[in-house]
Design a protein around this motif. Structure first.
Motif, short mmCIF file in Angstrom:
data_model
loop_
_atom_site.label_atom_id
_atom_site.label_comp_id
_atom_site.label_asym_id
_atom_site.label_seq_id
_atom_site.Cartn_x
_atom_site.Cartn_y
_atom_site.Cartn_z
N GLU A 106 9.09 -28.56 29.85
CA GLU A 106 9.95 -27.81 29.00
C GLU A 106 9.75 -26.28 29.48
O GLU A 106 10.83 -25.48 29.19
CB GLU A 106 9.31 -27.91 27.68
CG GLU A 106 10.30 -27.53 26.51
CD GLU A 106 11.60 -28.19 26.27
OE1 GLU A 106 12.35 -27.34 25.59
OE2 GLU A 106 11.62 -29.31 26.70
N LEU A 107 8.66 -25.96 29.71
CA LEU A 107 8.60 -24.57 30.11
C LEU A 107 9.15 -24.21 31.28
O LEU A 107 9.66 -22.92 31.44
CB LEU A 107 6.94 -24.18 30.53
CG LEU A 107 6.13 -24.27 29.27
CD1 LEU A 107 4.59 -24.14 29.60
CD2 LEU A 107 6.40 -23.12 28.23
N ARG B 2 11.43 -15.27 25.24
CA ARG B 2 10.81 -15.38 24.22
C ARG B 2 10.61 -16.97 23.67
O ARG B 2 9.68 -17.23 23.19
CB ARG B 2 12.03 -15.08 23.13
CG ARG B 2 11.50 -14.89 21.67
CD ARG B 2 12.63 -14.20 20.87
NE ARG B 2 12.26 -14.18 19.22
CZ ARG B 2 13.31 -13.72 18.43
NH1 ARG B 2 14.45 -13.40 18.70
NH2 ARG B 2 12.78 -14.07 17.17
N GLU B 3 11.35 -17.63 24.33
CA GLU B 3 11.18 -19.18 23.88
C GLU B 3 9.98 -19.58 24.43
O GLU B 3 9.11 -20.41 24.11
CB GLU B 3 12.27 -20.00 24.32
CG GLU B 3 13.56 -19.89 23.43
CD GLU B 3 14.57 -18.75 23.60
OE1 GLU B 3 14.01 -17.93 24.45
OE2 GLU B 3 15.02 -18.48 22.70
N ILE B 4 9.67 -19.16 25.88
CA ILE B 4 8.19 -19.68 26.37
C ILE B 4 7.29 -18.92 25.72
O ILE B 4 6.19 -19.96 25.41
CB ILE B 4 8.20 -18.86 28.01
CG1 ILE B 4 9.37 -19.53 28.89
CG2 ILE B 4 6.96 -19.12 28.53
CD1 ILE B 4 9.66 -18.85 30.06
N SER B 5 7.31 -17.90 25.15
CA SER B 5 6.21 -17.19 24.28
C SER B 5 5.85 -18.17 23.27
O SER B 5 4.86 -18.49 22.66
CB SER B 5 6.55 -15.88 23.94
OG SER B 5 5.55 -15.23 23.15
N GLN C 193 2.60 -20.44 22.24
CA GLN C 193 1.88 -20.20 20.89
C GLN C 193 1.78 -21.51 20.19
O GLN C 193 0.88 -21.72 19.60
CB GLN C 193 2.80 -19.35 20.27
CG GLN C 193 2.09 -18.83 18.84
CD GLN C 193 2.49 -17.96 18.04
OE1 GLN C 193 3.58 -17.13 18.59
NE2 GLN C 193 2.24 -17.30 17.01
N GLN C 194 3.03 -22.43 20.19
CA GLN C 194 2.69 -23.60 19.83
C GLN C 194 1.60 -24.52 20.32
O GLN C 194 0.94 -25.22 19.36
CB GLN C 194 4.24 -24.34 19.77
CG GLN C 194 5.31 -23.80 18.86
CD GLN C 194 6.67 -24.37 18.82
OE1 GLN C 194 6.74 -25.28 19.49
NE2 GLN C 194 7.32 -23.93 18.14
#
Length: 422
Positions: A243-244, A254-257, A261-262
């Motif tokens: 996914e990463l 931003r989505e990676i961050s 975080q999740q």
């Protein structure tokens, strides 16, 4: 002249034994040597002077009671314990005096008698001191555990002997027998006193052991939950990496961050308030802070400690007692807040615990602030606070207590040069 010399020497030994009696009942004195010397010297001079000038029994009784009370005050600040030590010590002295004088001398109030009797009295007191030391073996941290009912026996004994001396209810031999009998009764009372203190301390130790079991059980569940989360993340790690990679190929930073975080939030165990790496200290903090979060509205924790601390046991005792007191006080307040800050830098461990409170029971005595518990079981609270004070002193540290509006703050500094910084 010879009688005066004997009187001076025997009284010197008597006052020394009285001082040692106070140590037996309430532990070693925390007063300075200069203060101890001044109190004992004043008592010694007053005792000899009043005896040789007046030869009156009631004057000697008053002088001895005041003197013994002053010496007991050097050992304990508790009024109840002071009364008990004074009455018990005087009863033993009085019983020995009366038994010897009645048997070996024809004493009339206002007249002198041979000071050889005083030698016999001091020797008998010495024997009583030895026996009392064998009977009463537990006296540390027991001021708050003392029951005022223990004072009744020595008080009644003194009253009975005074009544027999100043009335003609029985003759000399009868007075001597009654005095010896009362001495025996008082020694049995000392035995019961010692057993009572032993029971309280054992109960305290049992509760501390039970709490320790709960602490390690809580930490074990935290470790197992953290391990479960780690295994779950490890099991799906391949999917997370894919996914990463997909986000990276699209340059979606931003989505990676957010995704990372999740993952961090998933790994975070909500029951693990502290994870310094020191298992023993983390266990105590996690257990106490979990209680705090259940009962309080705001809990803020900041802990920076190395994994290896050689004195974890002492630190756990200190933290356990301070946090228990802080949580209890904050729970009874309106704000219900607790702030904990612990760090170790340059060989100095700093511990600051702030909590909201409703009321503070405080007494200013000899320039020292004495705080009383708001808990129902005050006797064990007293033991805990004394343990904290001893630990701080053993590390040449300092403890400061501040009160600002509705926040009660305890700050301690412990000198630990052999421990590496965090």
């Amino acid at each position: 002249m010879l009688d005066f010399i004997i009187c001076a020497l025997t009284n010197l030994l008597r006052i020394y034994l009285i001082y040692r009696f106070s140590e037996i009942f309430s532990g070693k004195s925390e007063a300075g040597k200069k203060k101890v010397f001044c109190v004992c010297t004043a008592y010694y001079i007053a005792n000899i002077a009043l005896f040789w000038i007046f030869h009156m029994a009631w004057i000697n009784i008053a002088c001895n009671l005041i003197g013994i009370c002053a010496i007991a005050r050097l050992h304990t600040k508790s009024i109840k314990t002071n009364v008990f030590v004074t009455c018990s010590t005087y009863m033993i002295n009085m019983g020995c005096d009366v038994a010897v004088v009645v048997i070996f001398a024809d004493y009339l109030d206002g007249q002198t008698f041979s000071q050889i009797c005083e030698i016999l009295t001091v020797l008998l007191i010495l024997i009583c001191w030895f026996l009392a030391g064998k009977i009463v073996t537990i006296h540390n941290n027991t001021e708050q555990t003392f029951k005022f009912s223990f004072v009744i026996v020595p008080l009644c004994s003194i009253a009975i002997i005074l009544f027999l001396i100043y009335t003609e209810v029985c003759r000399e031999v009868g007075i001597a027998v009654v005095s010896i009998g009362l001495l025996v009764i008082n020694f049995f009372m000392l035995y019961l006193y010692n057993q009572s203190l032993y029971f309280v301390l054992k109960k305290y130790e049992a509760e501390m052991l039970e709490q320790k079991v709960q602490i390690y059980s809580n930490q074990l569940s935290i470790i197992m939950e953290s391990e479960r989360r780690t295994k779950a993340l490890e099991h799906d790690l391949k999917h997370h990496i894919n996914e990463l990679k997909a986000f990276a190929q699209k340059y979606e930073v931003r989505e990676i961050s957010c995704y990372v975080q999740q993952m961090e939030e998933f790994m975070c165990n909500p029951e693990e308030a502290v994870a310094s790496g020191n298992v023993e200290i983390d266990s105590v903090l996690n257990y106490m802070l979990q209680r705090a979060r259940e009962e309080l509205t705001e809990v803020d924790v900041n802990v920076i400690l190395p994994e290896n601390i050689k004195h974890s046991f002492d630190i756990n005792v200190l933290l356990g007692n301070l946090l228990e007191n802080a949580i209890e006080a904050a729970r009874q307040s309106d704000r219900k807040v607790l702030y904990v800050d612990i760090s170790l830098k340059k060989g100095i461990m700093k511990i600051q615990i702030d909590n909201s409170f409703r009321t503070v029971n405080m007494l200013q005595e000899n320039g020292e602030k004495i705080f009383f518990s708001t808990k129902k079981r005050k006797e064990q609270h007293g033991i805990g606070l004394k343990n904290v004070k001893k630990i701080v002193e053993s590390y040449q540290g300092d403890m400061d207590i501040e009160i600002a509006e509705d926040i009660f703050s305890v700050k301690t500094c412990l000198y630990m040069p052999e421990t590496k910084n965090a």
